[in-house]
Design an enzyme around this catalytic site. Structure first.
Site, PDB file in Angstrom:
ATOM      1  N   ASP A   1       0.212  -3.492   6.385  1.00 13.46           N
ATOM      2  CA  ASP A   1      -0.652  -3.615   7.633  1.00 13.46           C
ATOM      3  C   ASP A   1      -2.318  -4.038   7.330  1.00 13.46           C
ATOM      4  O   ASP A   1      -3.641  -3.318   7.676  1.00 13.46           O
ATOM      5  CB  ASP A   1      -0.595  -1.754   6.706  1.00 13.46           C
ATOM      6  CG  ASP A   1       0.186  -1.462   7.514  1.00 13.46           C
ATOM      7  OD1 ASP A   1       1.328  -2.224   7.742  1.00 13.46           O
ATOM      8  OD2 ASP A   1       0.845  -0.092   7.252  1.00 13.46           O
TER       9      ASP A   1
ATOM     10  N   HIS B   1      -7.493  -0.854   5.375  1.00 18.00           N
ATOM     11  CA  HIS B   1      -6.677  -0.073   5.939  1.00 18.00           C
ATOM     12  C   HIS B   1      -6.187   1.150   5.063  1.00 18.00           C
ATOM     13  O   HIS B   1      -6.454   2.315   5.447  1.00 18.00           O
ATOM     14  CB  HIS B   1      -5.670  -0.776   6.113  1.00 18.00           C
ATOM     15  CG  HIS B   1      -3.923  -0.086   6.557  1.00 18.00           C
ATOM     16  ND1 HIS B   1      -3.687   0.968   7.921  1.00 18.00           N
ATOM     17  CD2 HIS B   1      -2.709   0.626   5.960  1.00 18.00           C
ATOM     18  CE1 HIS B   1      -2.817   1.088   8.504  1.00 18.00           C
ATOM     19  NE2 HIS B   1      -1.654   1.014   6.553  1.00 18.00           N
TER      20      HIS B   1
ATOM     21  N   ASP C   1       5.822   4.425   5.248  1.00 15.67           N
ATOM     22  CA  ASP C   1       6.986   2.892   6.244  1.00 15.67           C
ATOM     23  C   ASP C   1       6.582   2.063   5.503  1.00 15.67           C
ATOM     24  O   ASP C   1       7.642   1.559   5.776  1.00 15.67           O
ATOM     25  CB  ASP C   1       5.914   3.160   7.402  1.00 15.67           C
ATOM     26  CG  ASP C   1       4.693   2.786   7.497  1.00 15.67           C
ATOM     27  OD1 ASP C   1       3.948   3.003   6.981  1.00 15.67           O
ATOM     28  OD2 ASP C   1       4.359   1.899   8.491  1.00 15.67           O
ATOM     29  N   HIS C   2       6.281   2.464   4.148  1.00 15.22           N
ATOM     30  CA  HIS C   2       6.241   0.784   3.238  1.00 15.22           C
ATOM     31  C   HIS C   2       6.843   1.042   1.390  1.00 15.22           C
ATOM     32  O   HIS C   2       6.858  -0.047   1.073  1.00 15.22           O
ATOM     33  CB  HIS C   2       5.099   0.217   3.378  1.00 15.22           C
ATOM     34  CG  HIS C   2       4.316  -0.203   4.948  1.00 15.22           C
ATOM     35  ND1 HIS C   2       3.943  -1.315   5.516  1.00 15.22           N
ATOM     36  CD2 HIS C   2       3.936   0.744   5.402  1.00 15.22           C
ATOM     37  CE1 HIS C   2       3.822  -1.415   6.020  1.00 15.22           C
ATOM     38  NE2 HIS C   2       3.130  -0.070   6.594  1.00 15.22           N
TER      39      HIS C   2
ATOM     40  N   HIS D   1       3.837  -4.947  10.108  1.00 10.99           N
ATOM     41  CA  HIS D   1       4.877  -4.226  11.689  1.00 10.99           C
ATOM     42  C   HIS D   1       4.778  -5.001  12.703  1.00 10.99           C
ATOM     43  O   HIS D   1       4.207  -6.127  13.177  1.00 10.99           O
ATOM     44  CB  HIS D   1       3.508  -3.353  11.687  1.00 10.99           C
ATOM     45  CG  HIS D   1       3.585  -1.531  11.253  1.00 10.99           C
ATOM     46  ND1 HIS D   1       4.219  -0.818  11.954  1.00 10.99           N
ATOM     47  CD2 HIS D   1       2.853  -1.452  10.303  1.00 10.99           C
ATOM     48  CE1 HIS D   1       4.184  -0.111  11.055  1.00 10.99           C
ATOM     49  NE2 HIS D   1       2.707  -0.830   9.732  1.00 10.99           N
TER      50      HIS D   1
ATOM     51  N   HIS E   1       1.617   3.861   2.401  1.00  7.83           N
ATOM     52  CA  HIS E   1       1.938   4.980   3.173  1.00  7.83           C
ATOM     53  C   HIS E   1       3.730   4.534   2.842  1.00  7.83           C
ATOM     54  O   HIS E   1       4.252   3.934   2.773  1.00  7.83           O
ATOM     55  CB  HIS E   1       1.803   3.822   4.592  1.00  7.83           C
ATOM     56  CG  HIS E   1       0.207   4.653   5.138  1.00  7.83           C
ATOM     57  ND1 HIS E   1      -0.620   3.280   5.728  1.00  7.83           N
ATOM     58  CD2 HIS E   1      -0.674   5.131   4.411  1.00  7.83           C
ATOM     59  CE1 HIS E   1      -1.609   4.365   5.870  1.00  7.83           C
ATOM     60  NE2 HIS E   1      -1.812   4.971   5.371  1.00  7.83           N
TER      61      HIS E   1
ATOM     62  N   HIS F   1       1.235  -0.862  -0.099  1.00  6.23           N
ATOM     63  CA  HIS F   1       0.259  -0.300   0.060  1.00  6.23           C
ATOM     64  C   HIS F   1       1.249   1.146  -0.091  1.00  6.23           C
ATOM     65  O   HIS F   1       2.456   1.208   0.069  1.00  6.23           O
ATOM     66  CB  HIS F   1      -0.829  -0.115   1.202  1.00  6.23           C
ATOM     67  CG  HIS F   1      -0.618   0.180   2.358  1.00  6.23           C
ATOM     68  ND1 HIS F   1       0.214  -1.150   3.132  1.00  6.23           N
ATOM     69  CD2 HIS F   1      -0.262   1.136   3.355  1.00  6.23           C
ATOM     70  CE1 HIS F   1       0.615  -0.177   4.413  1.00  6.23           C
ATOM     71  NE2 HIS F   1      -0.450   0.769   4.452  1.00  6.23           N
TER      72      HIS F   1
HETATM   73 FE    FE Z   1       3.088   0.841   8.443  1.00 12.67          FE
HETATM   74 ZN    ZN Z   2      -0.437   1.878   6.528  1.00 13.13          ZN
END
Ligand code: FE
Ligand code: ZN
Length: 239
Positions: free
Chosen positions: A131, A112, A58-59, A169, A56, A54
Site C-alpha cells: 500500500d 502508509h 487485508d494483507h 489494491h 494491515h 505491512h
Molecule cells: Fe491495504
Molecule cells: Zn494497508
C-alpha cells in the site's frame, strides 16, 4: 524469471503467488486464505514462504490458515513484527535475500504504515509495493508523515524504468479520474484511463504497470517536492 500470478482477494486487494524456476513458491500479502488455497490446489503447488508488506489485516488475514495448512515460513517487516503474529524472518531496509535462486532486495517505505516494506526482484524486474504505491496513486498516510512517504516514493522512482509494479489494491480507475482533475491536460493519464476502463470492464487487473508508465501518469510520483506531495495527498483524502 519468476512467474507471478495475480489473485483478487477480499473486495479490491491483490495477493500474489510467485513461482521460481526451481519450483520455490511464495505468497505475497494474502489478505484472505481461500483464493490462495484454491489457486495452490488447482496448480498442485505448496508454498514455502509468505511475505507481508505491512501489518494491515487485508494483507495478513490469510497468514494463519495458510501456515496451518502448509507450514510455511512467514517473512514480515521487522518494525511491524509486534503487530503481525508468527513472523520467522524479519525484513529490514537494505536486506538481501534470495528466492528461487534470484535476488530479493528489501527496502523500507514508511508512510502508509511505519515499517512498510517493498520487495524488489531485480532479475525478474518485479516490485511489490503493497500500500505504498498504487497505479496512479499512493497509500494513505496512516502512520507516517508526507515527508516520509515522499522519501519512500523517491526510492521507488530510483529503480530501473522497466520495473513492473505489482500493487496491493485495484484502485487504478479511481486514481486515474483523480489524476485527471489535477492534470487535465495529461494525455498519458487519459490514455491509461481508457485502457483501464476496458480492462476492468472485462474483469482483468490493471496491473502490473511499468515504472516508466507510472512516472508519466502518477501525480504523486510526479510531485517534485514533499510540500507538493503533501498538498496532493490532502486533496485526494478529501475525495
Ligand atoms: Fe491495504
Ligand atoms: Zn494497508
Amino acid at each position: 524469471m519468476i512467474k507471478i500470478s495475480i489473485l483478487p482477494v477480499l473486495s479490491d486487494n491483490y495477493a500474489y503467488i510467485l513461482k521460481a524456476e526451481d519450483g520455490d513458491i511464495a505468497i505475497i500479502d494474502p489478505g484472505g486464505a481461500a483464493p490462495a488455497i484454491d489457486f495452490l490446489e488447482r496448480n498442485a503447488l505448496v508454498p514455502r514462504i509468505i511475505f507481508n508488506t505491512h501489518h494491515h489485516g487485508d494483507h495478513t488475514g490469510g497468514n494463519a490458515p495458510l501456515i496451518a495448512r502448509y507450514g510455511c515460513t512467514l517473512a514480515v517487516p521487522a518494525k511491524e513484527s509486534g503487530r503481525i503474529a508468527g513472523g520467522n524472518i524479519m525484513l529490514t531496509d537494505g536486506m538481501r535475500q534470495s528466492f528461487g535462486g534470484e535476488a530479493l532486495h528489501v527496502f523500507e517505505t514508511p508512510g502508509h504504515t511505519s515499517g512498510h516494506v517493498c520487495l524488489h526482484f531485480p532479475d525478474s524486474r518485479a516490485l511489490f509495493t503493497g500500500d505504498t504505491l498504487f497505479s496512479m496513486g499512493c497509500g494513505r498516510l496512516f502512520e507516517g508523515t508526507a515527508e516520509q512517504m515522499w522519501a519512500s516514493l523517491q526510492k521507488i522512482k530510483a529503480l530501473p524504468e522497466n520495473t513492473l509494479i505489482y500493487c496491493g489494491h485495484e484502485y487504478t480507475l479511481d486514481n486515474a479520474k483523480f489524476g485527471l482533475r489535477i492534470e487535465p491536460e495529461n494525455a498519458d493519464i487519459l490514455a491509461r484511463l481508457h485502457e483501464v476502463e476496458i480492462l476492468r470492464a472485462t474483469g482483468k487487473p490493471s496491473l502490473p504497470i511499468s515504472l516508466a508508465q507510472e512516472k508519466k501518469t502518477n501525480i504523486f510520483l510526479r510531485a517534485q517536492t514533499p510540500e507538493r506531495f503533501a498538498e496532493l495527498r490532502i486533496l485526494k483524502d478529501r475525495g
